[in-house]
Design an enzyme around this catalytic site. Structure first.
Site, PDB file in Angstrom:
ATOM      1  N   CYS A  34       0.842  -1.099   0.108  1.00 15.51           N
ATOM      2  CA  CYS A  34      -0.035   0.073   0.064  1.00 15.51           C
ATOM      3  C   CYS A  34       0.845   1.112   0.029  1.00 15.51           C
ATOM      4  O   CYS A  34       1.937   1.346   0.436  1.00 15.51           O
ATOM      5  CB  CYS A  34      -1.012  -0.062   1.181  1.00 15.51           C
ATOM      6  SG  CYS A  34      -2.037  -1.348   1.223  1.00 15.51           S
ATOM      7  N   GLY A  86      -0.085  -0.003  -4.942  1.00 12.52           N
ATOM      8  CA  GLY A  86      -1.415  -0.641  -4.757  1.00 12.52           C
ATOM      9  C   GLY A  86      -2.283  -0.049  -6.022  1.00 12.52           C
ATOM     10  O   GLY A  86      -2.331   1.193  -6.208  1.00 12.52           O
ATOM     11  N   ASN A 137      -0.439   1.719   5.894  1.00 12.96           N
ATOM     12  CA  ASN A 137       0.535   0.617   5.090  1.00 12.96           C
ATOM     13  C   ASN A 137       1.187  -0.157   5.957  1.00 12.96           C
ATOM     14  O   ASN A 137       1.794   0.242   7.070  1.00 12.96           O
ATOM     15  CB  ASN A 137       1.574   1.473   4.194  1.00 12.96           C
ATOM     16  CG  ASN A 137       2.612   0.758   3.444  1.00 12.96           C
ATOM     17  OD1 ASN A 137       3.692   0.950   3.339  1.00 12.96           O
ATOM     18  ND2 ASN A 137       2.263  -0.569   3.377  1.00 12.96           N
ATOM     19  N   GLY A 138       1.021  -1.457   5.994  1.00 11.37           N
ATOM     20  CA  GLY A 138       1.675  -2.345   6.800  1.00 11.37           C
ATOM     21  C   GLY A 138       0.519  -3.602   7.290  1.00 11.37           C
ATOM     22  O   GLY A 138      -0.383  -3.673   6.582  1.00 11.37           O
ATOM     23  N   CYS A 179      11.973  -2.354   6.119  1.00 11.38           N
ATOM     24  CA  CYS A 179      12.132  -3.667   5.229  1.00 11.38           C
ATOM     25  C   CYS A 179      13.059  -3.340   4.234  1.00 11.38           C
ATOM     26  O   CYS A 179      12.874  -2.248   3.438  1.00 11.38           O
ATOM     27  CB  CYS A 179      10.490  -3.537   4.530  1.00 11.38           C
ATOM     28  SG  CYS A 179      10.326  -4.735   3.420  1.00 11.38           S
ATOM     29  N   TYR A 225      12.655  -4.153  -4.222  1.00 14.28           N
ATOM     30  CA  TYR A 225      11.769  -4.378  -5.227  1.00 14.28           C
ATOM     31  C   TYR A 225      10.503  -3.256  -4.766  1.00 14.28           C
ATOM     32  O   TYR A 225      10.170  -2.879  -5.989  1.00 14.28           O
ATOM     33  CB  TYR A 225      10.901  -5.938  -5.060  1.00 14.28           C
ATOM     34  CG  TYR A 225       9.696  -5.836  -5.879  1.00 14.28           C
ATOM     35  CD1 TYR A 225       9.527  -5.786  -7.147  1.00 14.28           C
ATOM     36  CD2 TYR A 225       8.554  -5.881  -5.346  1.00 14.28           C
ATOM     37  CE1 TYR A 225       8.299  -5.885  -7.696  1.00 14.28           C
ATOM     38  CE2 TYR A 225       7.303  -6.300  -5.719  1.00 14.28           C
ATOM     39  CZ  TYR A 225       7.166  -6.251  -7.127  1.00 14.28           C
ATOM     40  OH  TYR A 225       6.090  -6.396  -7.457  1.00 14.28           O
ATOM     41  N   SER A 284      12.462  -3.635 -11.831  1.00 19.65           N
ATOM     42  CA  SER A 284      13.418  -3.307 -10.669  1.00 19.65           C
ATOM     43  C   SER A 284      14.727  -4.435 -11.275  1.00 19.65           C
ATOM     44  O   SER A 284      15.511  -4.053 -10.439  1.00 19.65           O
ATOM     45  CB  SER A 284      12.625  -4.051  -9.596  1.00 19.65           C
ATOM     46  OG  SER A 284      11.895  -5.383  -9.894  1.00 19.65           O
ATOM     47  N   ASP A 309      17.130 -10.986 -11.966  1.00 15.88           N
ATOM     48  CA  ASP A 309      15.718 -10.577 -11.597  1.00 15.88           C
ATOM     49  C   ASP A 309      15.754 -10.192 -10.050  1.00 15.88           C
ATOM     50  O   ASP A 309      16.680 -10.661  -9.345  1.00 15.88           O
ATOM     51  CB  ASP A 309      14.750 -11.701 -11.799  1.00 15.88           C
ATOM     52  CG  ASP A 309      13.420 -10.991 -11.784  1.00 15.88           C
ATOM     53  OD1 ASP A 309      13.115  -9.923 -11.649  1.00 15.88           O
ATOM     54  OD2 ASP A 309      12.189 -11.938 -12.025  1.00 15.88           O
ATOM     55  N   ASP A 310      14.639  -9.553  -9.400  1.00 17.37           N
ATOM     56  CA  ASP A 310      14.986  -9.047  -8.180  1.00 17.37           C
ATOM     57  C   ASP A 310      14.662 -10.149  -7.140  1.00 17.37           C
ATOM     58  O   ASP A 310      15.296 -10.259  -5.943  1.00 17.37           O
ATOM     59  CB  ASP A 310      13.794  -8.085  -7.811  1.00 17.37           C
ATOM     60  CG  ASP A 310      12.464  -8.368  -7.878  1.00 17.37           C
ATOM     61  OD1 ASP A 310      12.004  -9.214  -7.751  1.00 17.37           O
ATOM     62  OD2 ASP A 310      11.884  -7.775  -9.083  1.00 17.37           O
ATOM     63  N   CYS A 343       6.347 -13.115   5.089  1.00 15.66           N
ATOM     64  CA  CYS A 343       6.260 -11.837   5.785  1.00 15.66           C
ATOM     65  C   CYS A 343       5.066 -11.711   6.572  1.00 15.66           C
ATOM     66  O   CYS A 343       3.936 -11.942   5.931  1.00 15.66           O
ATOM     67  CB  CYS A 343       6.544 -10.712   4.677  1.00 15.66           C
ATOM     68  SG  CYS A 343       6.231  -9.089   5.285  1.00 15.66           S
ATOM     69  N   CYS A 369      14.875  -5.056   8.513  1.00 15.45           N
ATOM     70  CA  CYS A 369      14.210  -6.439   8.611  1.00 15.45           C
ATOM     71  C   CYS A 369      14.829  -7.137   7.445  1.00 15.45           C
ATOM     72  O   CYS A 369      14.731  -6.650   6.339  1.00 15.45           O
ATOM     73  CB  CYS A 369      12.878  -6.231   8.344  1.00 15.45           C
ATOM     74  SG  CYS A 369      11.857  -7.926   8.555  1.00 15.45           S
ATOM     75  N   CYS A 403      12.176 -12.231   5.855  1.00 14.22           N
ATOM     76  CA  CYS A 403      11.694 -13.179   4.809  1.00 14.22           C
ATOM     77  C   CYS A 403      13.426 -14.098   4.157  1.00 14.22           C
ATOM     78  O   CYS A 403      13.015 -15.109   3.454  1.00 14.22           O
ATOM     79  CB  CYS A 403      11.148 -12.526   3.736  1.00 14.22           C
ATOM     80  SG  CYS A 403      12.096 -11.045   3.019  1.00 14.22           S
TER      81      CYS A 403
HETATM   82  S1  SF4 Z   1       9.916 -10.091   6.089  1.00 14.32           S
HETATM   83 FE1  SF4 Z   1      10.929  -9.383   4.214  1.00 14.32          FE
HETATM   84  S2  SF4 Z   1       9.207  -8.344   3.066  1.00 14.32           S
HETATM   85 FE2  SF4 Z   1       8.462  -8.333   5.187  1.00 14.32          FE
HETATM   86  S3  SF4 Z   1       9.115  -6.738   6.245  1.00 14.32           S
HETATM   87 FE3  SF4 Z   1      10.720  -7.992   6.476  1.00 14.32          FE
HETATM   88  S4  SF4 Z   1      12.180  -7.660   4.758  1.00 14.32           S
HETATM   89 FE4  SF4 Z   1      10.213  -6.505   4.365  1.00 14.32          FE
END
Ligand code: SF4
Length: 545
Positions: free
Chosen positions: A29, A56, A130-131, A280, A286, A327, A389-390, A426, A488, A491
């Site tokens: 978002c 979005g 957003n989140g 993030c 991306y 990207s 690719d990303d 995620c 973060c 993932c």
């Molecule tokens: S888990 Fe991955 S996509 Fe989700 S906030 Fe963390 S870095 Fe971003």
């Protein structure tokens, strides 16, 4: 290009898992807010949202405050489909918030579109989020027991209703926001208005981005020139500041509540910031637009550097480097620069296959990636290609892409990914589906290579990725040269910065995977009913103020 359903939440039910709306490109978002008395705030928001449309494409909305009330217009569709000239002309006021949304298949409804309006007695607010909030099921249940009505199953609506509930009890909107921030967990960047003030606030880890910009307000210095009063903008990305002519001021800080009104800007720490932020890192890989700046570095430059690093970590002999638009293009340029292999255009993107309400037939859908990408046969025939690719999430798009390049005459196809393997789901704003559908959680790199039909396959390392993004939140005493921190990477690593309630996340993990920070507790410090019995007065929470 992400190759599977990567859905925005925070705009949708946080409990929906495993939704697949084809194997298409989904983002998250975007939020926008403006405080600009005397200006056309609806139109400023409209253009801000245009810059954020990549975040979005499912619904869009604008809410305007005019000093007396708050009006909202929102609907399913792209911004241009939702807003006509007449709509914008009727949305008059001094401040506004806007939202573009991608939601899950089960939540494609007007009710789930944002901004969410919360009207509890005389408290009217409009919230854009957003989140994803990970602990709203229990909070929603408690609010319903307290008589608060809900229109959707969205976690964002829970936040809006919580803020309204506590504002009504405390008679202070800032206090309503603060108490809500104390209760909710997850990743969030929110903009909110009532009739007269714009608020912007961010989770204690700063997982989702939110920036502050200033529009005008500086004397031109020319004789006779009138000095325009300043206006303030908040937005998910700096590209939205650029489009409306605003200047970047700073990021909204983790845990901060910023209030903008006729009294000026007032900042307070709504909840303590986490010891180390956790922005993030997929924004740089991306989600964000390449012309946006994050942590003082352009997203384009980050992606270029990822390509350079990729070439150092996993070189290969080839004739041409191509990127998967959009990207994958900057890292392809970076890979070419370091490897010495020429960069070339190999894939042309059809930019008009965005989300529309005219769904392709089953036969057309089966064409998959051809709907979006077409190879430049003259450029690639007979060549050994490095394809950048990303990410690879489910892998099915990459299968089609490699096959398409071979059919177009590529002699060899070497796939290089400018991010590490996505192994973990995620929970903070991107729904990367259940872990069983993440190919890297199920196959080795060699098995993935065989599955997608490439001649070779390699990913960027986590350390390599971190080296390409600006260091943020570096601990005191560690200056330049210290490794980049403050991101973060859950993932890729399974290290979740915000605890995930077992009830929320357990069904998304496969047996044998042990994520860091899955908790059996409901991740709720105290419940709303307890809050009800506390002294909510402004004076009680601001002793000595
Ligand atoms: S888990 Fe991955 S996509 Fe989700 S906030 Fe963390 S870095 Fe971003």
């Amino acid at each position: 290009m992400l190759d599977m359903t990567v859905e925005a939440t925070g705009c949708a039910s946080s409990r929906q898992v495993g939704s697949t709306d084809g194997d298409t490109l989904h983002e998250e978002c975007g939020v926008f807010g403006v405080w600009a008395p005397g200006r056309d705030v609806a139109r400023i928001t409209y253009f801000g949202l245009k810059a954020l449309q990549h975040r979005g494409q499912e619904s869009a909305g604008i809410a305007v405050g005019d000093g007396g009330t708050v009006m909202v217009r929102k609907d399913l569709g792209l911004i241009d489909q939702v807003f006509s000239e007449a709509d914008l002309s009727t949305l008059t006021g001094q401040l506004a918030v806007g939202h573009v949304r991608y939601g899950t298949a089960g939540a494609k409804s007007w009710e789930a579109a944002q901004p969410h309006l919360s009207t509890i007695n005389d408290v009217i607010i409009a919230l854009a989020h957003n989140g994803t909030l990970v602990n709203t099921d229990e909070l929603r249940r408690q609010l319903i027991e307290l008589g608060v009505p809900f229109l959707s199953n969205s976690d964002s609506e829970v936040a809006a209703k919580l803020i309204g509930y506590f504002t009504q009890r405390t008679h202070h909107l800032r206090e309503g926001i603060r108490k809500t921030m104390e209760l909710v967990r997850g990743g969030y960047a929110m903009t909110l208005i009532n009739e007269e003030a714009l608020y912007a606030f961010r989770d204690p880890y700063g997982i989702r981005p939110l920036v502050l910009g200033r529009l005008g307000g500086e004397a031109s210095g020319e004789a006779g020139a009138s000095e325009e009063p300043p206006a303030w903008i908040v937005a998910s990305e700096t590209c939205a500041l650029d489009i409306v002519g605003a200047t970047y001021v700073r990021d909204i800080r983790p845990g901060e509540i910023l209030r903008i009104s006729a009294e000026g800007l007032v900042s307070e720490q709504g909840v303590p910031a986490a010891k180390e932020s956790a922005e993030c890192i997929f924004e740089q890989v991306y989600f964000a637009r390449p012309d946006s700046f994050m942590g003082g570095k352009s997203v384009y430059a980050c992606r270029y550097d990822m390509g350079c690093q990729l070439a150092r970590e996993v070189p290969v002999e080839a004739d041409m480097v191509i990127g998967v638009p959009d990207s994958g293009l900057p890292p392809a340029e970076g890979y070419a620069a370091v490897s010495g292999i020429p960069f070339g255009e190999g894939l042309i993107k059809n930019r008009y296959v965005a989300r529309t309400f005219i769904q392709p037939t089953q036969e057309l859908r089966a064409m998959g990636v051809r709907m979006k990408l077409n190879p430049l046969r003259d450029n690639i025939a007979g060549k050994r290609l490095v394809v950048i690719d990303d990410s690879i999430v489910r892998g099915t798009t990459m299968v089609q892409l490699v096959r398409m390049l071979r059919q177009a005459g590529a002699a060899e196809v070497h796939v290089r990914i400018n991010s590490p393997e996505v192994v973990w789901p995620c929970f903070y704003g991107i729904d990367t589906d259940v872990q069983t559908q993440l190919i890297s959680a199920n196959k080795t790199v060699e098995e993935i290579r065989a599955f997608i039909g490439a001649d070779s396959l390699a990913f960027l390392s986590v350390e390599g990725l971190l080296a390409c993004v600006p260091a943020i939140g570096v601990r005191a005493g560690e200056g330049a040269g210290a490794p980049a921190r403050g991101y973060c990477t859950a993932c890729f690593t399974g290290v979740y910065p915000v605890a995930i309630p077992e009830s929320f996340g357990r069904d998304k993990f496969m047996d044998g995977y042990d994520p860091c920070n899955l908790t059996e507790s409901p991740v709720l410090p105290r419940d709303i009913v307890q809050e009800k019995d506390r002294d909510h007065s402004w004076e009680a929470s601001h002793p000595g103020a």
